[in-house]
Design a protein around this motif. Sequence first.
Motif, PDB file in Angstrom:
ATOM      1  N   LYS A  30      -6.787   0.068 -16.989  1.00 23.04           N
ATOM      2  CA  LYS A  30      -7.030   0.054 -18.167  1.00 23.04           C
ATOM      3  C   LYS A  30      -6.482  -1.220 -19.001  1.00 23.04           C
ATOM      4  CE  LYS A  30      -7.106   4.897 -19.139  1.00 23.04           C
ATOM      5  NZ  LYS A  30      -6.529   6.019 -19.701  1.00 23.04           N
ATOM      6  N   ALA A  31      -5.669  -1.905 -18.396  1.00 26.11           N
ATOM      7  CA  ALA A  31      -4.798  -3.310 -18.688  1.00 26.11           C
ATOM      8  C   ALA A  31      -5.656  -4.395 -18.774  1.00 26.11           C
ATOM      9  CB  ALA A  31      -3.493  -3.287 -17.891  1.00 26.11           C
ATOM     10  N   GLU A  32      -5.236  -5.315 -19.843  1.00 28.37           N
ATOM     11  CA  GLU A  32      -6.251  -6.539 -19.567  1.00 28.37           C
ATOM     12  C   GLU A  32      -5.790  -7.653 -18.784  1.00 28.37           C
ATOM     13  OE1 GLU A  32      -6.578  -8.057 -23.936  1.00 28.37           O
ATOM     14  OE2 GLU A  32      -7.021  -6.113 -24.641  1.00 28.37           O
ATOM     15  N   GLY A  33      -4.407  -7.527 -18.730  1.00 25.80           N
ATOM     16  CA  GLY A  33      -3.690  -8.586 -17.733  1.00 25.80           C
ATOM     17  C   GLY A  33      -3.553  -7.847 -16.173  1.00 25.80           C
ATOM     18  N   ARG A  34      -2.848  -8.518 -15.479  1.00 26.81           N
ATOM     19  CA  ARG A  34      -2.588  -7.927 -14.183  1.00 26.81           C
ATOM     20  C   ARG A  34      -1.206  -7.200 -14.082  1.00 26.81           C
ATOM     21  NH1 ARG A  34      -4.559 -11.291  -9.733  1.00 26.81           N
ATOM     22  NH2 ARG A  34      -4.056  -9.405  -8.436  1.00 26.81           N
ATOM     23  N   VAL A  35      -1.334  -5.912 -13.328  1.00 24.56           N
ATOM     24  CA  VAL A  35      -0.074  -5.021 -13.446  1.00 24.56           C
ATOM     25  C   VAL A  35       0.272  -5.001 -11.871  1.00 24.56           C
ATOM     26  CG1 VAL A  35       0.355  -2.724 -13.575  1.00 24.56           C
ATOM     27  CG2 VAL A  35      -1.418  -3.468 -14.826  1.00 24.56           C
ATOM     28  N   TRP A  36       1.806  -5.227 -11.771  1.00 23.17           N
ATOM     29  CA  TRP A  36       2.183  -5.338 -10.355  1.00 23.17           C
ATOM     30  C   TRP A  36       3.315  -4.247 -10.190  1.00 23.17           C
ATOM     31  CZ3 TRP A  36      -0.330  -8.659  -7.912  1.00 23.17           C
ATOM     32  CH2 TRP A  36      -0.954 -10.027  -8.507  1.00 23.17           C
ATOM     33  N   LEU A  37       3.649  -4.064  -8.971  1.00 25.22           N
ATOM     34  CA  LEU A  37       4.575  -3.132  -8.742  1.00 25.22           C
ATOM     35  C   LEU A  37       5.310  -3.919  -7.585  1.00 25.22           C
ATOM     36  CD1 LEU A  37       3.453   0.753  -8.297  1.00 25.22           C
ATOM     37  CD2 LEU A  37       4.969  -0.223 -10.083  1.00 25.22           C
ATOM     38  N   ILE A  38       6.581  -3.988  -7.947  1.00 25.46           N
ATOM     39  CA  ILE A  38       7.450  -4.757  -6.641  1.00 25.46           C
ATOM     40  C   ILE A  38       8.540  -3.697  -6.128  1.00 25.46           C
ATOM     41  CG2 ILE A  38       9.026  -6.573  -6.566  1.00 25.46           C
ATOM     42  CD1 ILE A  38       7.504  -7.658  -9.308  1.00 25.46           C
ATOM     43  N   ASP A  41      11.071  -7.002  -1.547  1.00 23.61           N
ATOM     44  CA  ASP A  41      10.205  -8.375  -1.732  1.00 23.61           C
ATOM     45  C   ASP A  41       8.874  -8.413  -1.717  1.00 23.61           C
ATOM     46  OD1 ASP A  41      10.126  -7.730   0.862  1.00 23.61           O
ATOM     47  OD2 ASP A  41      10.784  -9.409   1.800  1.00 23.61           O
ATOM     48  N   GLU A  42       8.232  -7.262  -1.877  1.00 23.90           N
ATOM     49  CA  GLU A  42       6.977  -6.727  -1.799  1.00 23.90           C
ATOM     50  C   GLU A  42       6.292  -6.845  -3.144  1.00 23.90           C
ATOM     51  OE1 GLU A  42       3.540  -4.621   0.829  1.00 23.90           O
ATOM     52  OE2 GLU A  42       5.716  -4.237   1.134  1.00 23.90           O
ATOM     53  N   MET A  43       5.275  -7.633  -3.502  1.00 21.15           N
ATOM     54  CA  MET A  43       4.699  -7.182  -4.919  1.00 21.15           C
ATOM     55  C   MET A  43       3.155  -6.904  -4.595  1.00 21.15           C
ATOM     56  SD  MET A  43       4.928  -9.800  -8.121  1.00 21.15           S
ATOM     57  CE  MET A  43       3.379 -11.028  -7.805  1.00 21.15           C
ATOM     58  N   ILE A  44       2.682  -5.989  -5.202  1.00 19.98           N
ATOM     59  CA  ILE A  44       1.333  -5.343  -5.165  1.00 19.98           C
ATOM     60  C   ILE A  44       0.578  -5.226  -6.453  1.00 19.98           C
ATOM     61  CG2 ILE A  44       1.814  -4.382  -2.706  1.00 19.98           C
ATOM     62  CD1 ILE A  44       1.167  -2.000  -5.528  1.00 19.98           C
ATOM     63  N   ILE A  50      -4.318   1.922  -2.248  1.00 16.83           N
ATOM     64  CA  ILE A  50      -3.844   1.775  -1.019  1.00 16.83           C
ATOM     65  C   ILE A  50      -2.713   0.695  -1.082  1.00 16.83           C
ATOM     66  CG2 ILE A  50      -4.346   0.535   1.222  1.00 16.83           C
ATOM     67  CD1 ILE A  50      -6.082   3.146   0.844  1.00 16.83           C
ATOM     68  N   ASP A  51      -2.747  -0.384  -1.721  1.00 18.33           N
ATOM     69  CA  ASP A  51      -1.625  -1.171  -1.846  1.00 18.33           C
ATOM     70  C   ASP A  51      -0.450  -0.527  -2.503  1.00 18.33           C
ATOM     71  OD1 ASP A  51      -3.344  -3.292  -1.029  1.00 18.33           O
ATOM     72  OD2 ASP A  51      -3.246  -4.433  -3.085  1.00 18.33           O
ATOM     73  N   ILE A  52      -0.432   0.516  -3.383  1.00 20.83           N
ATOM     74  CA  ILE A  52       0.488   1.267  -3.764  1.00 20.83           C
ATOM     75  C   ILE A  52       1.164   2.122  -2.824  1.00 20.83           C
ATOM     76  CG2 ILE A  52       1.334   3.288  -5.277  1.00 20.83           C
ATOM     77  CD1 ILE A  52      -0.963   1.873  -7.541  1.00 20.83           C
ATOM     78  N   LEU A  53       0.516   2.609  -1.973  1.00 24.60           N
ATOM     79  CA  LEU A  53       0.737   3.317  -0.925  1.00 24.60           C
ATOM     80  C   LEU A  53       1.698   2.724   0.228  1.00 24.60           C
ATOM     81  CD1 LEU A  53      -2.310   5.761  -0.507  1.00 24.60           C
ATOM     82  CD2 LEU A  53       0.118   6.278  -1.412  1.00 24.60           C
ATOM     83  N   THR A  54       1.155   1.424   0.345  1.00 24.83           N
ATOM     84  CA  THR A  54       1.881   0.528   1.407  1.00 24.83           C
ATOM     85  C   THR A  54       3.438   0.153   1.261  1.00 24.83           C
ATOM     86  OG1 THR A  54       1.002  -1.397   0.397  1.00 24.83           O
ATOM     87  CG2 THR A  54      -0.419  -0.488   2.231  1.00 24.83           C
ATOM     88  N   LEU A  55       3.712   0.311  -0.060  1.00 21.45           N
ATOM     89  CA  LEU A  55       5.132   0.115  -0.524  1.00 21.45           C
ATOM     90  C   LEU A  55       6.074   1.190   0.099  1.00 21.45           C
ATOM     91  CD1 LEU A  55       4.774  -0.983  -4.160  1.00 21.45           C
ATOM     92  CD2 LEU A  55       5.316  -2.332  -2.363  1.00 21.45           C
ATOM     93  N   GLY A  56       5.467   2.432   0.295  1.00 18.73           N
ATOM     94  CA  GLY A  56       6.441   3.687   0.958  1.00 18.73           C
ATOM     95  C   GLY A  56       7.369   3.911  -0.048  1.00 18.73           C
ATOM     96  N   CYS A  57       7.033   4.016  -1.178  1.00 18.18           N
ATOM     97  CA  CYS A  57       8.160   4.727  -2.331  1.00 18.18           C
ATOM     98  C   CYS A  57       8.404   6.019  -2.145  1.00 18.18           C
ATOM     99  CB  CYS A  57       7.607   4.373  -3.614  1.00 18.18           C
ATOM    100  SG  CYS A  57       7.329   2.476  -3.977  1.00 18.18           S
TER     101      CYS A  57
END
Length: 89
Positions: A30-38, A41-44, A50-57
Amino acid sequence: MNTLTKKITVSNPLGIHARPAAMIAQLASKAEGRVWLIKEDEMIDAVSIIDILTLGCTKGSEVILRMENHSDDKVFSEIAELIEQGFHE
């Protein structure tokens, strides 16, 4: 750069698994700009489940929520609150 950032500790006992990842991605889309989770040292791109899951949080992981656009502050707050409240699980 004009970004919003916040460090958040994952409190959900199961961490960020498929359902919470889908909830984050849905809000991020829903965001107009980019949204990142870090994490470390990995930023997705938070629009990708899939990218969120690869962070292994797992529970106790620290993640940084970053958004590029201050006009997305409502979405930023919603995602931060969702993670902080353990995805209502």
